[in-house]
Design an enzyme around this catalytic site. Structure first.
Site, PDB file in Angstrom:
ATOM      1  N   ALA A 270       1.309  -1.122  -0.230  1.00 54.70           N
ATOM      2  CA  ALA A 270       0.227  -0.164  -0.338  1.00 54.70           C
ATOM      3  C   ALA A 270       0.824   1.084   0.131  1.00 54.70           C
ATOM      4  O   ALA A 270       2.230   0.824   0.785  1.00 54.70           O
ATOM      5  CB  ALA A 270      -1.012  -0.482   1.309  1.00 54.70           C
ATOM      6  N   MET A 271       0.589   2.600  -0.093  1.00 51.78           N
ATOM      7  CA  MET A 271       0.718   3.856  -0.222  1.00 51.78           C
ATOM      8  C   MET A 271       0.042   4.894   0.624  1.00 51.78           C
ATOM      9  O   MET A 271      -0.808   5.402  -0.110  1.00 51.78           O
ATOM     10  CB  MET A 271       1.156   3.887  -1.452  1.00 51.78           C
ATOM     11  CG  MET A 271       2.008   5.362  -1.729  1.00 51.78           C
ATOM     12  SD  MET A 271       3.702   5.008  -1.209  1.00 51.78           S
ATOM     13  CE  MET A 271       4.346   6.592  -0.884  1.00 51.78           C
ATOM     14  N   GLU A 272       0.841   5.976   1.060  1.00 49.15           N
ATOM     15  CA  GLU A 272       0.456   6.423   2.097  1.00 49.15           C
ATOM     16  C   GLU A 272       0.352   7.654   1.464  1.00 49.15           C
ATOM     17  O   GLU A 272       0.590   8.745   2.349  1.00 49.15           O
ATOM     18  CB  GLU A 272       1.334   6.918   3.468  1.00 49.15           C
ATOM     19  CG  GLU A 272       3.062   7.256   2.918  1.00 49.15           C
ATOM     20  CD  GLU A 272       3.942   6.168   2.498  1.00 49.15           C
ATOM     21  OE1 GLU A 272       3.909   4.956   2.146  1.00 49.15           O
ATOM     22  OE2 GLU A 272       5.408   6.598   2.740  1.00 49.15           O
ATOM     23  N   ASN A 273       0.044   8.299   0.316  1.00 49.54           N
ATOM     24  CA  ASN A 273      -0.272   8.945  -0.367  1.00 49.54           C
ATOM     25  C   ASN A 273      -1.094  10.531   0.480  1.00 49.54           C
ATOM     26  O   ASN A 273      -1.772   9.659   1.092  1.00 49.54           O
ATOM     27  CB  ASN A 273      -1.098   9.457  -2.006  1.00 49.54           C
ATOM     28  CG  ASN A 273      -0.055   7.821  -2.515  1.00 49.54           C
ATOM     29  OD1 ASN A 273       0.435   7.874  -2.748  1.00 49.54           O
ATOM     30  ND2 ASN A 273      -1.188   6.924  -2.781  1.00 49.54           N
ATOM     31  N   GLU A 306       0.059   2.705   7.090  1.00 49.94           N
ATOM     32  CA  GLU A 306      -0.129   3.775   5.803  1.00 49.94           C
ATOM     33  C   GLU A 306      -0.759   5.074   6.608  1.00 49.94           C
ATOM     34  O   GLU A 306      -0.242   5.940   6.433  1.00 49.94           O
ATOM     35  CB  GLU A 306      -1.757   3.570   5.365  1.00 49.94           C
ATOM     36  CG  GLU A 306      -0.425   2.373   4.074  1.00 49.94           C
ATOM     37  CD  GLU A 306       0.884   2.081   3.490  1.00 49.94           C
ATOM     38  OE1 GLU A 306       1.398   3.264   3.780  1.00 49.94           O
ATOM     39  OE2 GLU A 306       1.486   0.887   3.597  1.00 49.94           O
ATOM     40  N   HIS A 309       1.712   6.454   8.688  1.00 59.20           N
ATOM     41  CA  HIS A 309       2.311   7.710   7.817  1.00 59.20           C
ATOM     42  C   HIS A 309       2.382   9.042   7.763  1.00 59.20           C
ATOM     43  O   HIS A 309       3.013   9.805   7.076  1.00 59.20           O
ATOM     44  CB  HIS A 309       2.841   7.044   6.477  1.00 59.20           C
ATOM     45  CG  HIS A 309       4.027   5.911   6.455  1.00 59.20           C
ATOM     46  ND1 HIS A 309       5.156   6.455   6.612  1.00 59.20           N
ATOM     47  CD2 HIS A 309       3.551   4.845   5.456  1.00 59.20           C
ATOM     48  CE1 HIS A 309       5.505   5.121   6.027  1.00 59.20           C
ATOM     49  NE2 HIS A 309       5.466   4.382   5.485  1.00 59.20           N
TER      50      HIS A 309
HETATM   51  N1  TRP Z   1       5.880   3.622   1.233  1.00 58.13           N
HETATM   52  C1  TRP Z   1       5.323   2.450   1.243  1.00 58.13           C
HETATM   53  C2  TRP Z   1       4.882   1.809   2.470  1.00 58.13           C
HETATM   54  O1  TRP Z   1       5.510   1.104   3.067  1.00 58.13           O
HETATM   55  C3  TRP Z   1       5.759   1.568   0.595  1.00 58.13           C
HETATM   56  C4  TRP Z   1       5.870   1.786  -1.085  1.00 58.13           C
HETATM   57  C5  TRP Z   1       7.686   1.834  -2.245  1.00 58.13           C
HETATM   58  C6  TRP Z   1       5.095   1.513  -2.120  1.00 58.13           C
HETATM   59  N2  TRP Z   1       7.593   2.162  -2.995  1.00 58.13           N
HETATM   60  C7  TRP Z   1       6.327   1.958  -2.989  1.00 58.13           C
HETATM   61  C8  TRP Z   1       3.646   1.132  -2.920  1.00 58.13           C
HETATM   62  C9  TRP Z   1       5.811   1.506  -4.647  1.00 58.13           C
HETATM   63  C10 TRP Z   1       3.706   0.829  -3.954  1.00 58.13           C
HETATM   64  C11 TRP Z   1       5.116   0.792  -5.214  1.00 58.13           C
HETATM   65  O2  TRP Z   1       3.784   2.152   3.492  1.00 58.13           O
HETATM   66 ZN    ZN Z   2       5.696   2.067   5.012  1.00 60.95          ZN
END
Ligand code: TRP
Ligand code: ZN
Length: 882
Positions: A270-273, A306, A309
């Site tokens: 997942a991604m914390e945008n 997330e 973050h």
């Molecule tokens: N920052 C994200 C997390 O740890 C992980 C992440 C880094 C990510 N690069 C990515 C997710 C590329 C998807 C695609 O929560």
């Molecule tokens: Zn993370």
């Protein structure tokens, strides 16, 4: 130093701020089938003291420039150079802000890398961490460039009724001709890697949350049509995370909306945008019929991670990618603490440690070894590792152990207060704990810089009513070539009497500081003496795994057996038993390999039986205690010249021996744990009972003459946890049986259209212990439901085989290695990031026996020698072969 073909090694010591600052970004995104037009209006300013001659150099990646304006005027061709990878502008204003308008055209449908703007099942979505924003527009695409963003999205209302971006919604409306728009505004300055947009035809689950200071936040989780009902548990986990962060760390949410979108094609978890988390749908969608208890726990963890973050990552971000552990290690620590508070602290700690040893230790002891804060990289995507995440979390946990809860919290408070809005470094972070804790962390900071797993050797001497503990630390020199200086190691311990009580003993002499139940080992070695009287206590050392080390404790076998029964510290109990079982299996594997007679220690089998039935312990803990180490785990205990066939036979034998020792009791216990049909609840206590039932199943199955009872259990299962446990036992213990085939067909027939369940179906077969497994995975690859372009599916089959089938992947004829290498070559052309990650399955190739090493190396060299490999994959292969 690593030499690379493209000369592209990024070094920490080369860090310097950008010549230009970005104040604000205004984006217009026009989405249409087949093409997306991006217009970025970027407000920039030359930083003070930067020479007029300095050009503006913007990053790009496969970009097509369609227009370029400076303060409203088209830029003359002689003032700029544009390639897909770079935009260089000269003669920009000496001082004061100026506006750059950049137009690019993208093709999301053909973006198979899943970085930048792409389409997943028709949904437009973005992934910008680490360097994906440069695939959308030319930019200073690095985490220390913070700006506010406003985004206007335009799309067809029919294909994209939902239009989302970071921040708060500002306005939306109709554009005629079936088009509509939405404008989103993010008032919090952020780095480009946190940029996100989503557009598509999605269902939503809505809810609300009121923060401690009274902000009313609209929550939504967007899913594929028809699946929003499966987001209920994720929503619950989100609200619990929001409350927890307020209570535990005093951190509140800071926007009016918080959106989560579940996507099927996604490179990671997942991604914390900012304000718009994008998730692999695996970490959102759940119901009892399709998801296991493990999936529930995973969703809870990732949702929390997330969300957390937002403070540790977004409001305080990283100065550069070398500081990745600043946000990831800290946020993993926070999500682990959340799970510990929400579920069971000892069970959570044991599973984290188990995971650390399974993933991070081999990484730290093999060719992909690197410090928690690396100083160089070729491809940053390859540094989202267990070392940065999990070992990074262990380092935060050690700071907490060293400082104690109150001073640790004071350090966190200072960090939030001092660095809110910053792009910070590990040094900034540590300084906060030094100041708030009144302590010098200089020696401790070596944990961030020196790669490798330290070895802690403990020995006991008992004489004249005194117990002397000798502790010695050693860091073997590894591939990363970083230092081997002694660490500040906090070692939690207890001295236990024969009734299972901790003795309150103060040391009477010694050369290491002891504070309560923590020994601070700072030298290479130290001795500590306790006055014990005539009875020798049991030494329960490294409780709760207070430092990420390999422990060598030449403890007496009877002491281990006693601690496995009565250590008041649950982690200590688990560890004592696990060490005994590990030793038993290691010896059995070596005996199998050498053709010697194999024996399984009665006392250890008895301890396993007792733990399984110990009603004083929570079932989840008992499940962890009775689960025999997996084949890969036994391989790590063997260490070198590994023979996976011998390990497989040794583990099989141990299951049968354990069944012979306690099978009837296990059967009875399993039936008392069964729940009435329809009574499913995902809570930790119920999940613990199911876990114990499932843990005993392979043992019981090993003693069955016929697979029929397993098929019966599969058919009767009322939830996915029980169903998957039954079919796994069936397929893994009786792979060739008609019952196994019938169950696989029934499972497929029922869940054919459910992507997440089908992934389990692929993995289940890829991990089966059959002699023709390579042929079987090749047949699965040809299955109409296999899709190399979907990372979950690729991981399910290729990753399932390479990391979940030790015997098959490491087949002596090399067919397993070659099959995986071939898949990596294919996948690399579509999705380098996922190919590189799967390639790490080869990281322990040097630990196998000579014939296997030879065929593994040949397969790796053949792959590494191919033309046009991505930087991601070639970086991993180069280091793996070094
Ligand atoms: N920052 C994200 C997390 O740890 C992980 C992440 C880094 C990510 N690069 C990515 C997710 C590329 C998807 C695609 O929560
Ligand atoms: Zn993370």
């Amino acid at each position: 130093m690593l030499r690379t073909d493209d000369g592209q090694t990024i070094r920490l010591e080369d860090y310097r701020p950008t010549d230009f600052a970005v104040h604000h970004v205004d984006m217009l995104v026009r989405l249409r089938d087949g093409a997306a037009e991006i217009r970025a209006d970027i407000r920039l300013e030359r930083r003070e003291g930067v020479a007029m001659s300095a050009p503006l150099v913007l990053d790009g990646d496969e970009l097509v420039l369609t227009g370029l304006w400076l303060d409203g005027e088209p830029v003359a061709p002689e003032r700029f150079d544009a390639t897909p990878e770079r935009l260089v502008l000269r003669d920009l204003p000496a001082r004061g802000p100026f506006g750059l308008r950049i137009e690019t055209r993208l093709s999301p449908e053909t973006n198979t890398q899943l970085m930048g703007l792409y389409r997943s099942d028709g949904v437009w979505c973005t992934q910008c961490e680490a360097e994906g924003f440069r695939r959308i527009t030319y930019f200073l695409d690095r985490p220390d460039v913070l700006a506010t963003y406003r985004v206007r999205l335009e799309a067809d209302r029919a294909s994209a009724p939902i239009l989302l971006a970071n921040g708060n919604p500002l306005e939306s409306g109709d554009l005629g001709e079936g088009r509509h728009f939405a404008v989103w505004d993010d008032p919090h300055p952020k780095p480009s890697y946190l940029f996100a947009l989503v557009a598509g035809d999605l269902d939503a689950l809505h809810d609300r949350f009121t923060t401690a200071s009274g902000r009313d936040v609209a929550l939504a989780i967007y899913t594929e049509k028809g699946l929003s009902g499966r987001a209920a548990y994720a929503m619950d986990a989100l609200k619990r995370s929001m409350i927890w962060d307020e209570r535990r760390f005093g951190r509140e949410y800071d926007l009016d909306v918080f959106n989560i979108v579940a996507i099927s094609a996604f490179n990671m978890g997942a991604m914390e945008n900012k304000g718009l988390n994008v998730f692999n749908h695996k970490y959102v969608l759940l119901d009892p019929d399709t998801a296991t208890d493990g999936d529930y726990a995973g969703v809870e963890t990732v949702i929390a991670h997330e969300y957390f973050h937002n403070w540790t990552g977004n409001r305080i971000t990283c100065r550069d990618w070398f500081q990745l552990c600043l946000k990831e290690g800290l946020t993993v620590y926070r999500d682990q603490e959340f799970s510990a508070d929400e579920r069971s602290r000892p069970v959570k700690r044991i599973s984290s440690v188990h995971g650390l040893k399974a993933q991070q230790f081999p990484e730290d002891q093999g060719p992909l070894q690197h410090p928690v804060r690396p100083t160089r990289y070729r491809e940053i995507n390859n540094f989202y590792t267990a070392t940065v995440y999990e070992k990074g979390a262990e380092l935060v946990r050690m700071i907490e152990t060293i400082l104690g809860a109150a001073r640790f919290r004071a350090g966190m408070d200072l960090y939030f207060e001092r660095h809110d809005g910053d792009a910070a470094t590990i040094e900034d972070f540590l300084r906060c704990f030094e100041e708030a804790g009144g302590i010098d962390l200089w020696q401790f900071s070596r944990w961030y810089h020196q790669a490798g797993t330290p070895v802690l050797t403990v020995s006991e001497r008992f004489a004249n009513g005194q117990l002397t503990l000798r502790l010695e630390q050693d860091l073997p020199k590894g591939a990363a070539g970083t230092g081997t200086e002694p660490f500040h190691m906090p070692i939690r311990f207890g001295l236990v009497d024969a009734q299972g009580h901790d003795l309150a003993l103060e040391p009477v002499a010694g050369d290491a500081e002891v504070e309560g139940d923590v020994i601070h080992l700072t030298e290479r070695s130290a001795e500590i003496v306790f006055d014990t009287g005539e009875t020798r206590p049991l030494v329960s050392i490294l409780r709760d795994f207070s430092a990420p080390v390999t422990l060598r404790h030449d403890q007496r076998r009877e002491d281990r057996l006693a601690l496995a029964r009565l250590d008041p510290n649950p982690f200590g109990r688990w560890r004592a038993l696990t060490d005994l079982v590990g030793e038993m299996l290691r010896e059995a594997a070596l005996a199998e390999g050498a053709g010697r007679a194999v024996r399984y220690d009665e006392a250890v089998l008895d301890a396993l039986c007792r733990s399984a039935g110990d009603a004083a312990l929570e079932p989840a803990l008992r499940a962890l205690m009775v689960t025999l180490p997996g084949e890969a785990e036994i391989a790590r205990l063997v260490g070198s010249e590994i023979d996976p066939e011998a390990i497989h036979r040794a583990r099989r034998g141990a299951l049968r021996a354990l069944n012979a020792a306690g099978g009837a009791g296990f059967q009875a216990l399993r039936s008392t744990l069964a729940e009435p049909a329809g009574a499913f609840s995902p809570d930790a206590a119920s999940a613990g009972r199911r876990a114990l039932r499932a843990a005993l199943l392979p043992v019981v199955a090993s003693g069955l003459a016929s697979p029929a009872p397993l098929l019966g259990e599969f058919e009767a299962a009322g939830n996915m946890t029980d169903r998957l446990a039954a079919i796994t036992a069936l397929v893994h213990v009786f792979p060739a049986s008609a019952e196994a085939q019938a169950a696989l067909a029934a499972f497929f027939g029922r869940f054919e259209t459910d992507a997440l369940v089908l992934d389990k179906w692929f993995t289940l077969q890829a991990t089966a212990p059959t002699d023709d497994i390579v042929e079987a995975v090749e047949r699965l690859r040809a299955h109409p439901k296999f899709d190399l372009g979907n990372p979950n599916r690729a991981r399910a089959l290729i990753g399932g085989f390479a990391t979940g089938n030790q015997r098959g992947f490491n087949r002596a004829d090399g067919a397993g290695y070659r099959w995986v290498a071939e898949r990596l070559a294919e996948l690399d052309r579509l999705n380098p990031q996922t190919a590189a990650r799967l390639a790490t399955a080869f990281r322990s190739w040097r630990s196998f026996d000579a014939p296997r090493r030879a065929v593994a190396e040949a397969a790796l060299r053949e792959l590494a020698g191919r033309k046009d490999l991505s930087r991601d994959l070639s970086d991993i292969l180069t280091r793996t072969l070094e």
